[in-house]
Design a protein around this motif. Structure first.
Motif, mmCIF file in Angstrom:
data_model
loop_
_atom_site.group_PDB
_atom_site.id
_atom_site.type_symbol
_atom_site.label_atom_id
_atom_site.label_comp_id
_atom_site.label_asym_id
_atom_site.label_seq_id
_atom_site.Cartn_x
_atom_site.Cartn_y
_atom_site.Cartn_z
ATOM 1 N N ALA A 1 0.835 -1.215 0.000
ATOM 2 C CA ALA A 1 0.000 0.000 0.000
ATOM 3 C C ALA A 1 0.863 1.256 0.000
ATOM 4 O O ALA A 1 0.623 2.197 -0.768
ATOM 5 C CB ALA A 1 -0.936 0.000 1.204
ATOM 6 N N ASN A 2 1.895 1.271 0.844
ATOM 7 C CA ASN A 2 2.774 2.440 0.902
ATOM 8 C C ASN A 2 3.508 2.650 -0.417
ATOM 9 O O ASN A 2 3.718 3.782 -0.856
ATOM 10 C CB ASN A 2 3.779 2.299 2.036
ATOM 11 N N CYS A 3 3.876 1.556 -1.024
ATOM 12 C CA CYS A 3 4.558 1.636 -2.322
ATOM 13 C C CYS A 3 3.652 2.297 -3.358
ATOM 14 O O CYS A 3 4.053 3.236 -4.056
ATOM 15 C CB CYS A 3 4.968 0.232 -2.773
ATOM 16 N N LEU A 4 2.437 1.822 -3.448
ATOM 17 C CA LEU A 4 1.520 2.331 -4.473
ATOM 18 C C LEU A 4 1.086 3.764 -4.197
ATOM 19 O O LEU A 4 0.823 4.538 -5.127
ATOM 20 C CB LEU A 4 0.316 1.408 -4.580
ATOM 21 N N LYS A 5 1.025 4.138 -2.922
ATOM 22 C CA LYS A 5 0.682 5.522 -2.581
ATOM 23 C C LYS A 5 1.766 6.492 -3.043
ATOM 24 O O LYS A 5 1.509 7.687 -3.208
ATOM 25 C CB LYS A 5 0.484 5.651 -1.067
ATOM 26 N N LEU B 1 -4.706 3.970 -9.621
ATOM 27 C CA LEU B 1 -3.947 2.766 -9.271
ATOM 28 C C LEU B 1 -4.107 2.371 -7.808
ATOM 29 O O LEU B 1 -4.384 1.210 -7.493
ATOM 30 C CB LEU B 1 -2.466 2.973 -9.604
ATOM 31 N N ASP B 2 -3.961 3.337 -6.905
ATOM 32 C CA ASP B 2 -4.042 3.032 -5.471
ATOM 33 C C ASP B 2 -5.405 2.456 -5.109
ATOM 34 O O ASP B 2 -5.519 1.423 -4.441
ATOM 35 C CB ASP B 2 -3.749 4.301 -4.667
ATOM 36 N N ALA B 3 -6.472 3.103 -5.582
ATOM 37 C CA ALA B 3 -7.831 2.635 -5.273
ATOM 38 C C ALA B 3 -8.098 1.274 -5.920
ATOM 39 O O ALA B 3 -8.705 0.386 -5.296
ATOM 40 C CB ALA B 3 -8.856 3.648 -5.765
ATOM 41 N N TYR B 4 -7.634 1.128 -7.149
ATOM 42 C CA TYR B 4 -7.833 -0.142 -7.859
ATOM 43 C C TYR B 4 -7.149 -1.291 -7.112
ATOM 44 O O TYR B 4 -7.756 -2.350 -6.895
ATOM 45 C CB TYR B 4 -7.278 -0.029 -9.283
ATOM 46 N N ILE B 5 -5.908 -1.065 -6.681
ATOM 47 C CA ILE B 5 -5.175 -2.122 -5.989
ATOM 48 C C ILE B 5 -5.804 -2.442 -4.638
ATOM 49 O O ILE B 5 -5.837 -3.601 -4.210
ATOM 50 C CB ILE B 5 -3.686 -1.746 -5.824
ATOM 51 N N SER B 6 -6.342 -1.439 -3.989
ATOM 52 C CA SER B 6 -7.020 -1.688 -2.709
ATOM 53 C C SER B 6 -8.198 -2.641 -2.915
ATOM 54 O O SER B 6 -8.390 -3.595 -2.152
ATOM 55 C CB SER B 6 -7.512 -0.371 -2.102
ATOM 56 N N GLU B 7 -8.996 -2.367 -3.941
ATOM 57 C CA GLU B 7 -10.131 -3.254 -4.232
ATOM 58 C C GLU B 7 -9.650 -4.627 -4.709
ATOM 59 O O GLU B 7 -10.227 -5.657 -4.363
ATOM 60 C CB GLU B 7 -11.037 -2.617 -5.284
ATOM 61 N N PHE B 8 -8.590 -4.607 -5.505
ATOM 62 C CA PHE B 8 -8.038 -5.876 -6.002
ATOM 63 C C PHE B 8 -7.570 -6.738 -4.834
ATOM 64 O O PHE B 8 -7.848 -7.949 -4.783
ATOM 65 C CB PHE B 8 -6.874 -5.602 -6.964
ATOM 66 N N THR B 9 -6.857 -6.128 -3.898
ATOM 67 C CA THR B 9 -6.344 -6.879 -2.748
ATOM 68 C C THR B 9 -7.489 -7.462 -1.925
ATOM 69 O O THR B 9 -7.434 -8.619 -1.477
ATOM 70 C CB THR B 9 -5.468 -5.963 -1.870
ATOM 71 N N ALA B 10 -8.539 -6.683 -1.736
ATOM 72 C CA ALA B 10 -9.710 -7.177 -1.003
ATOM 73 C C ALA B 10 -10.338 -8.355 -1.753
ATOM 74 O O ALA B 10 -10.754 -9.351 -1.132
ATOM 75 C CB ALA B 10 -10.730 -6.059 -0.827
ATOM 76 N N LEU B 11 -10.390 -8.255 -3.061
ATOM 77 C CA LEU B 11 -10.935 -9.346 -3.875
ATOM 78 C C LEU B 11 -10.096 -10.600 -3.713
ATOM 79 O O LEU B 11 -10.618 -11.710 -3.545
ATOM 80 C CB LEU B 11 -10.983 -8.907 -5.347
ATOM 81 N N MET B 12 -8.781 -10.444 -3.750
ATOM 82 C CA MET B 12 -7.886 -11.598 -3.602
ATOM 83 C C MET B 12 -8.045 -12.238 -2.215
ATOM 84 O O MET B 12 -8.025 -13.455 -2.077
ATOM 85 C CB MET B 12 -6.425 -11.178 -3.824
ATOM 86 N N LYS B 13 -8.214 -11.396 -1.213
ATOM 87 C CA LYS B 13 -8.401 -11.929 0.148
ATOM 88 C C LYS B 13 -9.681 -12.741 0.239
ATOM 89 O O LYS B 13 -9.747 -13.751 0.955
ATOM 90 C CB LYS B 13 -8.414 -10.790 1.168
ATOM 91 N N SER B 14 -10.696 -12.321 -0.502
ATOM 92 C CA SER B 14 -11.957 -13.071 -0.477
ATOM 93 C C SER B 14 -11.786 -14.459 -1.079
ATOM 94 O O SER B 14 -12.562 -15.370 -0.798
ATOM 95 C CB SER B 14 -13.046 -12.302 -1.232
ATOM 96 N N TYR B 15 -10.747 -14.605 -1.918
ATOM 97 C CA TYR B 15 -10.432 -15.918 -2.494
ATOM 98 C C TYR B 15 -9.266 -16.588 -1.760
ATOM 99 O O TYR B 15 -8.717 -17.580 -2.242
ATOM 100 C CB TYR B 15 -10.070 -15.764 -3.979
ATOM 101 N N VAL C 1 -11.966 -9.869 -11.737
ATOM 102 C CA VAL C 1 -10.982 -8.812 -11.991
ATOM 103 C C VAL C 1 -11.353 -8.043 -13.250
ATOM 104 O O VAL C 1 -11.202 -6.814 -13.305
ATOM 105 C CB VAL C 1 -9.556 -9.399 -12.078
ATOM 106 N N ALA C 2 -11.867 -8.732 -14.259
ATOM 107 C CA ALA C 2 -12.309 -8.050 -15.482
ATOM 108 C C ALA C 2 -13.396 -7.022 -15.153
ATOM 109 O O ALA C 2 -13.376 -5.885 -15.658
ATOM 110 C CB ALA C 2 -12.816 -9.064 -16.499
ATOM 111 N N LYS C 3 -14.310 -7.400 -14.293
ATOM 112 C CA LYS C 3 -15.371 -6.469 -13.896
ATOM 113 C C LYS C 3 -14.806 -5.285 -13.122
ATOM 114 O O LYS C 3 -15.254 -4.137 -13.286
ATOM 115 C CB LYS C 3 -16.418 -7.200 -13.055
ATOM 116 N N LEU C 4 -13.807 -5.554 -12.282
ATOM 117 C CA LEU C 4 -13.175 -4.480 -11.513
ATOM 118 C C LEU C 4 -12.425 -3.517 -12.441
ATOM 119 O O LEU C 4 -12.514 -2.288 -12.282
ATOM 120 C CB LEU C 4 -12.215 -5.077 -10.480
#
Length: 975
Positions: free
Chosen positions: A292-296, A418-432, A471-474
């Motif tokens: 997160a710090n990196c992407l910020k 990018l930051d917001a997208y990765i935050s949602e992506f990470t949450a999606l990955m955690k759900s899996y 991820v395509a939908k995201l």
């Protein structure tokens, strides 16, 4: 279908100037690329000219099959796998045709390697900007097909922006050249009464409507995302004067770039070039404790005119710890960062660069997000870049069946998203329950994100589709691109309707239809996609074959998984000019079967699918391993550390269990015994080896190339010579005691080098022990007599296990022999702990002396002040398992010795390989790549040095020069 078309293929083959292959081996070699997919092609063609391609196009039309264009085969999305004819242009379409220095353009054939092109352009002060991680083997045709971009896109754009002219062959076999067209020139094209005219008319009629153009703008990725490859680039075409009120010329090349060979077959490419970048550069490697710090930090650092902005996460960084080459490249890493952001600044002067770095660091420090920021310059930049480039291949180093899978690895969004997208992506990955891998082009809004999945298991294949769909939908939510630079291929083509809208997808389909009415060009990609979860490399839910081996492959969980480590990244296809050793036989033949990848893939195919009791018993495996020199370069240079030398040794052993051991194989494998008998009468032996009549008979009987000289037997073995050193005298107490491994080559063939080594070490005040022991087993291993080599390993481990320690190391003169203790013995010895302990304290003699120099025990004061110039060639096994710097340091010990390491790969001899008559030509071709020319350029008073016995023999046969072992040179330099 292949059997039904046998006659047609025979007819086609007779007409082609190039090659056409329909055999099982070539089908298996070309069934995969660097993706997760596998499709057995009907045939593989290697065309030599445009007429060959036209014949292939006619054949595909007439026989309702297809053509799958291929260059280096490093595609990640399955672009160059298919069930038709794979058309590989990487061997013959490799010419740089023209350069226009004034216009800054170059015209090339599609098989020109990207870095090869830039080496050619450098003297003109020009270069081709797009720079992929595969740049030392990827080819311009593939880069156009994928619209590649790479690390430099934030400064120099993407391939589509550089292509200004394409010569193509259309689906009806007609020639068509595409380039910039004014509005008036475009209108003239509409009048053509042929396929080219039909194409222009279709484009015009489909895209001229303002309603359609609005529809495209509303649904395609944001225009500020310069990395976007989703579908065909109709969003670029509508910006032209032919379709709008702009003053931008129309160019069909924009559509063909990124079309993955689905529209036309490209034969010539003209590129717009850039002036070489500023010469002064630095990389600031920002270290972060969280992703997160990196992407910020990305948005801030991108305000500073960076040339590259690349990210690696902890997964990639951890994998670099286990690869010998990358261990050297990662020395700038501080602590255990969760991510590193590599930010490259360039300037025309050192002063300006220093100023830019200062301003950059002020901004970074204000953010207070990173914990370290080492500044890299010179060679350290090259090392860091290579570390980042190795990311893809290193992912193959994950042990077991779970791998970092390419499916969502190419998403791109606007940098501000990018930051917001990765935050949602990470949450999606955690759900899996996924810990995804993050690396790549942060500065361009693109990260190569990969889930860790086992695609041999049904449940993970289900996840494969679910994750990709979500991820395509995201990505669509952020109006991003599902494919930034790797292409749609098979893995993403299904999602194009979602990404660009159904109406736009229908336009794309109609454009494909006019270009390629019979769907002969690379079907299943972009349009009417193959299912993304079918035709996978591994059969889902299969029962893993149980394969017993003599060598221990438990480190990779068995020999099959050792072969499966190859992910197709194609590092083994790099050419000699790009350094390294891998893969010497490919460099000579330019055939896919002679790559590390080709060998690993073929072994995987047969071990997985063979129905024979002995799965190794296939002539196809014998063929792919035939030109392997067992140089071991792949063990260190392949990012996935695919160890073909060990795989070959096991294959030979298993194959010979069924098919027997040829007499010549036994002669070479047991040459130490033969040399032992020959040493009883060395004068007679050497006369027979040098006399033209007797030596020709020996060569004929032994299957040895008539052009080869035979190695001469020493008049006294080292074992006997050592007795003369039994009363070693020391100046006071000796510095250290050591054991010298009296290898089979030094003992009978290079005794004088052994004598030099003992003399040097004793003069320097070291106590040298030489005990009775077995030969190393190197010759046996090279010939697949693994059971015999295992006996040698067990005997030698038994001999030395109570003798070798930190205080009494084992050292050796011949790298290929002594390094068996550090490599094969760990896979062969029954007493694993003893073998590991010995390996830890075993060194090439130059390594030992290098260590003693560092400790201050050996100094330059003990050697001559005379000036000499030396060129050194290192042994392949030394390069793979140790390092050449030890030899360099040893040769530089005399104050006025000037030493250069020849940037050579393998010498080409490789033990018995270069002696064998059927391998002689390839052996000499390998020598001619770098080694022989470098030696021929050296003056007569320049000393040539090589520490491998085979290398010295090859140098003698190839150049007529005598090469000395570094130890002999150092001994002669003693005061």
């Amino acid at each position: 279908m292949k059997n039904e078309m046998r006659l047609e293929f025979q007819t086609l083959k007779s007409k082609l100037k190039g090659e056409l292959h329909t055999d099982d081996l070539m089908q298996k070699l070309y069934a995969t690329d660097a993706s997760v997919y596998r499709k057995l092609p009907l045939a593989v063609a290697l065309p030599k000219d445009n007429n060959d391609i036209k014949l292939l196009i006619a054949f595909a039309n007439n026989n309702k099959t297809s053509l799958i264009p291929r260059t280096a085969g490093t595609s990640l999305a399955g672009q160059c796998v298919g069930e038709g004819i794979v058309v590989d242009v990487s061997k013959h379409f490799t010419r740089i045709l023209d350069i226009n220095e004034k216009a800054r353009t170059v015209t090339v054939q599609p098989g020109v390697v990207r870095d090869e092109l830039n080496n050619y352009l450098k003297p003109f002060g020009l270069f081709f900007g797009p720079n992929t991680s595969t740049s030392n083997r990827c080819m311009i045709g593939g880069m156009v097909g994928n619209n590649s971009s790479g690390t430099t896109s934030i400064q120099y754009g993407v391939t589509r922006e550089k292509v200004i002219n394409l010569k193509t062959i259309l689906s009806d076999g007609s020639d068509a050249e595409f380039s910039n067209l004014s509005k008036e020139a475009f209108q003239e094209k509409l009048k053509l009464d042929n396929l080219e005219g039909a194409i222009y008319n279709k484009i015009y009629n489909e895209l001229k409507s303002e309603i359609v153009q609005k529809q495209i703008q509303d649904n395609f990725p944001k225009p500020e995302i310069h990395r976007r490859n989703t579908g065909y680039a109709i969003d670029e075409l509508i910006k032209s004067s032919a379709l709008s009120n702009s003053d931008v010329d129309f160019n069909m090349c924009q559509l063909l770039s990124g079309s993955e060979g689905t529209l036309a077959f490209t034969t010539e490419i003209t590129l717009q070039l850039d002036v070489l970048p500023p010469t002064e550069s630095a990389i600031i490697a920002l270290h972060f404790e969280s992703i997160a710090n990196c992407l910020k930090s990305v948005a801030t650092v991108m305000q500073y005119n960076l040339h590259t902005c690349e990210m690696m996460d902890h997964t990639i960084l951890n994998l670099t710890k286990h690869n010998k080459t990358q261990q050297e490249n990662r020395k700038f890493v501080e602590g255990e960062p969760a991510a590193i952001l590599m930010c490259e600044l360039k300037a025309d002067t050192e002063a300006q660069l220093h100023k830019d770095i200062e301003q950059f660091l002020i901004a970074v420090n204000t953010l207070q997000l990173s914990y370290a920021a080492p500044i890299l310059k010179g060679e350290d930049i090259d090392k860091a870049v290579e570390l980042r480039k190795a990311g893809l291949g290193l992912l193959g180093n994950i042990i077991g069946d779970k791998k970092a899978v390419a499916c969502i690895e190419d998403t791109a969004v606007a940098v501000e998203d990018l930051d917001a997208y990765i935050s949602e992506f990470t949450a999606l990955m955690k759900s899996y329950h996924q810990n995804a891998v993050y690396y790549a082009h942060a500065g361009a809004g693109e990260l190569h994100l990969r889930p860790i999945l086992d695609l041999k298991q049904k449940e993970d294949v289900v996840l494969f589709r679910k994750i990709t769909t979500d991820v395509a939908k995201l990505v669509k939510k952020y109006k991003g691109s599902m494919s930034g630079e790797h292409g749609d291929g098979i893995v993403r083509a299904e999602f194009i309707p979602l990404m660009i809208g159904e109406a736009n997808y229908t336009i794309v389909k109609r454009i494909k239809s006019v270009f390629d009415a019979n769907n002969i060009f690379n079907p299943g990609k972009i349009v009417d996609a193959y299912p993304m979860d079918k035709s996978l490399r591994y059969e889902v839910g299969r029962k893993e074959p149980e394969i017993e081996t003599l060598l221990d492959f438990s480190e990779s969980q068995g020999i099959l998984r050792a072969a499966e480590k190859c992910n197709g990244s194609g590092d083994c296809r790099k050419l000699p000019e790009f350094g390294g050793v891998m893969c010497p036989s490919y460099r000579a033949t330019r055939n896919e079967k002679d790559t590390t990848r080709g060998r690993a893939n073929t072994l995987r195919e047969f071990l997985t699918n063979s129905e024979k009791a002995n799965r190794f018993d296939h002539k196809e495996l014998k063929e792919v391993f035939d030109l392997c020199l067992s140089c071991k370069a792949c063990k260190s240079e392949c990012p996935s550390s695919v160890d073909i030398a060990s795989l070959k040794a096991e294959f030979q052993y298993q194959y010979q269990k069924v098919n027997g051991v040829p007499m010549r194989t036994k002669l070479f494998a047991f040459n130490n015994k033969i040399n032992g008998f020959a040493s009883l009468v060395p004068g007679i032996t050497n006369f027979m080896f040098t006399n033209s009549f007797t030596s020709s008979i020996i060569k004929s009987v032994g299957g040895i190339a008539k052009e080869r000289s035979l190695p001469l037997i020493s008049y006294k073995s080292l074992e006997k010579e050592f007795k003369g050193f039994s009363n070693q005298e020391f100046k006071g107490k000796f510095i250290k005691e050591l054991y010298l491994f009296n290898d089979e080559f030094t003992n009978h063939l290079d005794t004088e080098i052994g004598v030099d080594a003992i003399s040097l070490l004793t003069t320097l005040n070291y106590k040298v022990n030489l005990i009775s022991h077995s030969e190393s087993g190197r010759a046996m291993l090279s010939k697949g007599l693994v059971k015999d080599a295992k006996k040698m390993a067990n005997k030698n481990v038994s001999h030395f296990k109570d003798l070798i320690s930190e205080n009494t190391p084992l050292i050796g003169i011949e790298p290929s022999a002594i390094l068996t203790f550090k490599d094969e013995y760990l896979k062969l010895a029954d007493d694993k702990e003893a073998a590991k302990s010995i390996a830890k304290h075993t060194f090439i003699i130059e390594e030992f002396i290098q260590q003693e120099i560092t400790l201050g025990h050996i100094t330059s004061d003990q050697f001559t002040k005379e000036a000499k110039t030396i060129k050194f060639h290192g042994h392949c096994h030394q390069k793979a398992l140790a390092n050449q710097k030890s030899s360099f340091d040893v040769l530089n010990l005399p104050t006025n010795y000037k030493v250069t390491v020849i940037p050579s790969g393998c010498c080409g001899m490789a033990g018995s390989f270069g002696y064998e008559k059927e391998h002689y030509d390839v052996s000499m071709q390998i020598g001619e790549q770098t080694l022989f020319p470098a030696i021929r350029k050296a003056s007569e008073d320049t000393m040539i040095s090589a520490n491998g016995t085979s290398c010295r023999h090859q140098i003698k046969d190839g150049t007529g020069r005598k090469a000395k072992h570094p130890i002999t040179i150092l001994k002669e330099a003693l005061l």
